[in-house]
Scaffold this active site. Structure first.
Site, PDB file in Angstrom:
ATOM      1  N   CYS A  96      77.408  14.985  84.955  1.00  0.00           N
ATOM      2  CA  CYS A  96      76.292  14.124  84.235  1.00  0.00           C
ATOM      3  C   CYS A  96      76.924  12.738  84.264  1.00  0.00           C
ATOM      4  CB  CYS A  96      75.959  14.628  82.952  1.00  0.00           C
ATOM      5  SG  CYS A  96      77.206  14.683  81.811  1.00  0.00           S
TER       6      CYS A  96
ATOM      7  N   CYS B  16      63.099  42.622  54.001  1.00  0.00           N
ATOM      8  CA  CYS B  16      61.904  43.315  53.451  1.00  0.00           C
ATOM      9  C   CYS B  16      62.296  44.439  52.257  1.00  0.00           C
ATOM     10  CB  CYS B  16      61.487  44.133  54.646  1.00  0.00           C
ATOM     11  SG  CYS B  16      60.262  43.220  55.487  1.00  0.00           S
TER      12      CYS B  16
HETATM   13  N1  LIG Z   1      69.411  43.442  67.660  1.00  0.00           N
HETATM   14  C1  LIG Z   1      68.641  44.318  67.591  1.00  0.00           C
HETATM   15  N2  LIG Z   1      68.280  45.101  68.886  1.00  0.00           N
HETATM   16  C2  LIG Z   1      67.414  46.279  68.500  1.00  0.00           C
HETATM   17  N3  LIG Z   1      66.576  46.364  67.598  1.00  0.00           N
HETATM   18  C3  LIG Z   1      66.620  45.486  66.274  1.00  0.00           C
HETATM   19  C4  LIG Z   1      67.746  44.464  66.423  1.00  0.00           C
HETATM   20  N4  LIG Z   1      67.733  43.976  65.119  1.00  0.00           N
HETATM   21  C5  LIG Z   1      66.649  44.560  64.383  1.00  0.00           C
HETATM   22  N5  LIG Z   1      66.256  45.571  65.281  1.00  0.00           N
HETATM   23  C6  LIG Z   1      65.082  46.697  64.966  1.00  0.00           C
HETATM   24  O1  LIG Z   1      64.079  45.845  64.414  1.00  0.00           O
HETATM   25  C7  LIG Z   1      63.081  46.761  63.612  1.00  0.00           C
HETATM   26  C8  LIG Z   1      62.686  45.724  62.361  1.00  0.00           C
HETATM   27  O2  LIG Z   1      61.837  46.535  61.952  1.00  0.00           O
HETATM   28  P1  LIG Z   1      61.405  46.272  60.271  1.00  0.00           P
HETATM   29  O3  LIG Z   1      61.425  44.636  60.018  1.00  0.00           O
HETATM   30  O4  LIG Z   1      60.050  46.973  59.981  1.00  0.00           O
HETATM   31  O5  LIG Z   1      62.550  46.927  59.314  1.00  0.00           O
HETATM   32  P2  LIG Z   1      63.493  48.074  59.448  1.00  0.00           P
HETATM   33  O6  LIG Z   1      64.887  47.517  59.663  1.00  0.00           O
HETATM   34  O7  LIG Z   1      63.023  49.068  60.411  1.00  0.00           O
HETATM   35  O8  LIG Z   1      63.425  48.491  57.805  1.00  0.00           O
HETATM   36  P3  LIG Z   1      63.816  48.193  56.338  1.00  0.00           P
HETATM   37  O9  LIG Z   1      64.140  46.706  56.210  1.00  0.00           O
HETATM   38  O10 LIG Z   1      62.975  48.692  55.203  1.00  0.00           O
HETATM   39  O11 LIG Z   1      65.514  48.903  56.270  1.00  0.00           O
HETATM   40  C9  LIG Z   1      64.246  47.807  63.127  1.00  0.00           C
HETATM   41  O12 LIG Z   1      63.773  49.055  63.587  1.00  0.00           O
HETATM   42  C10 LIG Z   1      65.397  47.535  63.558  1.00  0.00           C
HETATM   43  O13 LIG Z   1      66.134  48.531  63.924  1.00  0.00           O
END
Ligand SMILES: Nc1ncnc2c1ncn2[C@@H]1O[C@H](COP(=O)(O)OP(=O)(O)OP(=O)(O)O)[C@@H](O)[C@H]1O
Length: 347
Positions: A314, A188
């Site tokens: 198996c 993103c």
């Molecule tokens: N393995 C994971 N465990 C917990 N949270 C996760 C994991 N992978 C991703 N996330 C969380 O999922 C969320 C995805 O949010 P989003 O797609 O809006 O992108 P973002 O990472 O917050 O923002 P940007 O891409 O602008 O930096 C984030 O808050 C990220 O920290």
């Protein structure tokens, strides 16, 4: 926790809903992984609707660039932990439910332990590593997974690994997308994302969550919805009705320990013997033990509490090796595959 039903009167009054359906929501336990663009709106509606236990998992901190779409956060909270702020805000939104904070990154080390406490998992994360991890863990625990994804102006929602009426499971993510070259998919930050699209897709994830729990209407089980925010057009693609179950790629590097027939005979009573072939094959000929076909290997969880080591068998040793890999990686259990299988014994 006792809920004040008057706050739900507008949904309880829906045709076919009623207090009994509200109780289904109250009993449900839903985990939202990723409190970002999708997780924020999904969580707000799920919490508002009175789902009794809502877990929020995120490890990250709020950044200024999140604020245009991550609607649980305010400008003065930049730099603070998402999990903490999201849970704080959701508890204020509905004090009658149990909001559980998981201020962690979900990894292969903790995923099985975290998700086992929930009936349904929502994936609102932004990377393929977590997407496959949640998928595999949900398959092994037998938990349905509601997944959303957004990029620029387009988003999708799908429900994977949900139970069908006949006891089979709907396809899971790997059935349809066995592998993705993550390097070819921009994130993103690079490609951008339309803010309201996050709200629309996150709300659709909440919509499907409530429908799955209350068994209302026609859900996206076995289907994927693709939505274009610029034209407002959506289409629903069928993904099939039954899982082909390929844990391909899952822990491909995991080494499988094998056990010879002699070792098994010498020390048989200290092993839990599991035939991972199909039911018909098991009924036609077996060497004892319980029968869990490899595509339902998640059911092994019921048997992991004892101290016994597990031996899978198996016909040739191929399916038992696949099952052993899955069990070892995700449950960290002591598991063996019977060398060469049992095909030679049948002659
Ligand atoms: N393995 C994971 N465990 C917990 N949270 C996760 C994991 N992978 C991703 N996330 C969380 O999922 C969320 C995805 O949010 P989003 O797609 O809006 O992108 P973002 O990472 O917050 O923002 P940007 O891409 O602008 O930096 C984030 O808050 C990220 O920290």
């Amino acid at each position: 926790m006792q809920q004040d039903l008057s706050r739900y009167s507008c949904q309880i009054n829906l045709p076919g809903f009623g207090a009994t359906t509200q109780q289904l929501l109250q009993k449900a336990r839903v985990l939202i992984v990723g409190a970002g663009g999708l997780g924020c709106p999904a969580a707000q509606y799920i919490v508002a609707a009175g789902v009794g236990t809502v877990g929020i998992a995120d490890y990250d901190v709020i950044s200024a660039g999140n604020l245009h779409r991550q609607i649980l956060y305010k400008s003065n909270e930049v730099g603070l932990k998402k999990a903490e702020i999201a849970c704080q805000s959701l508890r204020q939104q509905n004090p009658g439910i149990n909001v559980v904070m998981h201020d962690i990154r979900i990894t292969d080390e903790n995923v099985m332990e975290v998700i086992r406490r929930y009936d349904l998992v929502l994936d609102g994360t932004d990377n393929f590593e977590t997407r496959y991890l949640l998928n595999d863990a949900c398959v092994l625990w037998g938990i349905p997974l509601i997944q959303g994804a957004i990029y620029q102006y387009e988003g999708h929602v799908a429900i994977w690994n949900a139970p069908n009426a006949d006891g089979t499971r709907s396809p899971h993510y790997r059935d349809i997308f066995p592998q993705v070259n993550a390097a070819q998919v921009p994130n993103c930050t690079e490609g951008g994302v339309f803010p309201t699209l996050a709200g629309i897709i996150g709300s659709m994830m909440a919509n499907e969550t409530l429908k799955c729990i209350t068994q209302a209407g026609e859900t996206l089980i076995g289907k994927m919805l693709v939505f274009d925010a610029l034209t407002l057009q959506s289409r629903i693609v069928k993904t099939g009705t039954v899982s082909k179950f390929v844990i391909n790629g899952l822990a491909a590097a995991t080494k499988v320990n094998t056990l010879s027939h002699e070792q098994l005979r010498a020390n048989g009573s200290s092993y839990l013997l599991v035939d991972v072939r199909g039911k018909d094959e098991h009924n036609a000929f077996n060497i004892g033990g319980i029968n869990i076909p490899v595509e339902h290997i998640a059911a092994i969880k019921e048997h992991l509490l004892g101290n016994k080591r597990i031996v899978l068998y198996c016909a040739s040793g191929r399916r038992s090796a696949e099952g052993a890999k899955a069990i070892k990686t995700l449950f960290n259990a002591e598991v063996y595959s019977l060398e060469g299988g049992i095909k030679d014994l049948q002659k």
